[in-house]
Design an enzyme around this catalytic site. Structure first.
Site, PDB file in Angstrom:
ATOM      1  N   SER A 101       5.131 -12.262   0.921  1.00 17.85           N
ATOM      2  CA  SER A 101       4.629 -11.394  -0.144  1.00 17.85           C
ATOM      3  C   SER A 101       3.662 -12.060  -1.105  1.00 17.85           C
ATOM      4  O   SER A 101       3.114 -11.384  -1.977  1.00 17.85           O
ATOM      5  CB  SER A 101       5.794 -10.802  -0.941  1.00 17.85           C
ATOM      6  N   LYS A 122       0.411 -10.401  -1.413  1.00 15.52           N
ATOM      7  CA  LYS A 122       0.207  -9.287  -2.347  1.00 15.52           C
ATOM      8  C   LYS A 122      -0.751  -9.666  -3.476  1.00 15.52           C
ATOM      9  O   LYS A 122      -1.313  -8.784  -4.132  1.00 15.52           O
ATOM     10  CB  LYS A 122       1.545  -8.803  -2.912  1.00 15.52           C
ATOM     11  N   SER A 174       8.238  -6.615  -5.660  1.00 17.32           N
ATOM     12  CA  SER A 174       7.593  -6.876  -4.374  1.00 17.32           C
ATOM     13  C   SER A 174       7.722  -5.677  -3.455  1.00 17.32           C
ATOM     14  O   SER A 174       7.930  -5.805  -2.245  1.00 17.32           O
ATOM     15  CB  SER A 174       8.209  -8.123  -3.708  1.00 17.32           C
TER      16      SER A 174
END
Length: 414
Positions: A121, A124, A179
């Site tokens: 993640s 991101k 997340s």
């Protein structure tokens, strides 16, 4: 402090409900909505691990030839620091890490900085760098059921409800704090769709000089061929901090998220899964921490990029996949490297490279030193918290949720 609660959705019931009506689902979709690099079953192809990730039991060694973007020393294997720099922290077990001065762009120390590894993640950050200008916090959007399809099995989620209207700021807090892959998919839809967003992210990575990064999913969920590096993730964080909205979201420890039917419309609290920022689950907050992004997937292990400020200086640290199987190892290693970075700046240590390759690096004047690798236990890093808010909700359909305090070790989260 009580640990956050993770919500998982029952796969058989979710699939059945999708056949009747739209629901929020964190499971692998039907054949028409599979992630790149998977067969029609939606399951990863056996025998085809993500490039750069050794098979189980294989030695975890960096590639023989890595990129030298930013400086020749950044392409060398093992820990690298400038001549005369303070001694590096002991006990570092990550496959890759890097310490940089955000203000000057100097890379102060690194280990396998250009090793292409799954980012989880932390990708991101690139998603936000790419999509925030197109979908600001002031935007509003009514979520369509189809926007919540296509997420990988076991994806983290914040609890978005189909048919409900959200502010862009709420969706971005869902991305940065929880997340939430569900929030990513809705924002990607607002940006023109997942395929367009993936293409936009790749173009943004190329524009930033992040040549190690290959984007396959917008949320960082494991996908064959999806890789980044400590160098590139640091570029994404540095770029994001130049955007005031990115900086605000990544530095938010706690917030309220809009509720749905299960909360009778009342907002519910969410805490940032970046434990150095939120201080949850026994991890002490780091003084002067600006924020960043953490991640975990089966193949990536734990990943983390952080920025902190002290005495007018900002240090960036990225750590990828600590191998020592200890509680919160990714945080302890990041903390040690942040402390080292501030000491190195105070000592006026020479750089070993630059985040601005067009600019000359002082590494050409200083050959630096290479230390021996410290540890490689061969196990994945300890699983970080990537659950959803306790009041996560589902849309219409008979979908049951199972609440549990800790995600199962080895489950993909994204």
């Amino acid at each position: 402090m009580r640990a956050p609660i993770t919500v998982q959705f029952s796969r058989p019931l979710a699939i059945a409900a999708l056949a009747v009506t739209a629901v929020v689902s964190g499971v692998a979709p039907a054949a028409a909505h599979v992630k790149p690099g998977t067969p029609a079953s939606g399951k990863p192809t056996p025998g085809k691990p993500t490039p750069g990730v050794p098979r189980a039991g294989a030695p975890k060694e960096p590639p023989a030839n890595m990129s030298t973007v930013g400086g020749e020393q950044l392409g060398r294997p093992g820990p690298q620091a400038g001549a005369g720099a303070p001694a590096l922290p002991t006990g570092l077990s990550a496959l890759s890490w890097m310490v940089s001065d955000a203000d000057t762009g100097q890379v102060l120390a690194a280990s396998n900085a250009h090793w292409q590894l799954p980012p989880a993640s932390t990708l991101k950050m690139l998603f936000a760098d790419t999509v925030l200008p197109a979908v600001p916090g002031t935007a509003t959007h009514k979520v369509e059921p189809a926007e919540l399809t296509g997420m990988g099995d076991g994806s983290s989620a914040v609890g978005i409800v189909p048919g409900q209207t959200y502010q862009g700021a709420d969706l971005w807090r869902g991305v940065f704090l929880r997340s939430g892959n569900d929030a990513v998919h809705v924002l990607a839809s607002m940006n023109g769709g997942v395929a367009k967003t993936v293409a936009d992210m790749q173009a943004k990575a190329d524009a930033l000089g992040a040549k190690d990064t290959h984007v396959r999913s917008p949320d960082g969920y494991d996908a064959e061929g999806q890789v980044s590096s400590a160098y590139d993730l640091t570029l994404f964080l540095r770029s994001g901090l130049a955007n005031k909205d990115f900086k605000e979201y990544c530095g938010t420890a706690d917030a309220k998220f809009p509720g749905g039917p299960n909360t009778k419309g009342k907002p519910f609290g969410i805490s940032n899964t970046n434990r150095m920022l939120s201080g949850i689950d026994g991890v002490a907050k780091y003084p002067g921490l600006i924020g960043g992004k953490n991640g975990y997937t089966t193949h990536a292990g734990n990943t983390l990029s952080e920025a902190a400020t002290r005495d007018g200086h900002t240090v960036l640290v990225t750590v990828m996949n600590p191998q020592e199987n200890k509680h919160d190892k990714v945080y302890t290693e990041t903390r040690a490297l942040l402390d080292w970075g501030f000491n190195a700046i105070a000592a006026k240590s020479p750089s070993i490279g630059t985040l601005d390759p067009a600019k000359p690096s002082s590494s050409s004047k200083s050959p630096g030193t290479a230390a021996a690798t410290t540890d490689s236990s061969g196990s994945l890093g300890v699983l970080g918290w990537t659950g959803v808010g306790a009041a996560a909700v589902v849309g219409v359909g008979a979908v049951y949720v199972v609440l549990k305090r800790r995600p199962v070790r080895g489950r993909r989260r994204g």
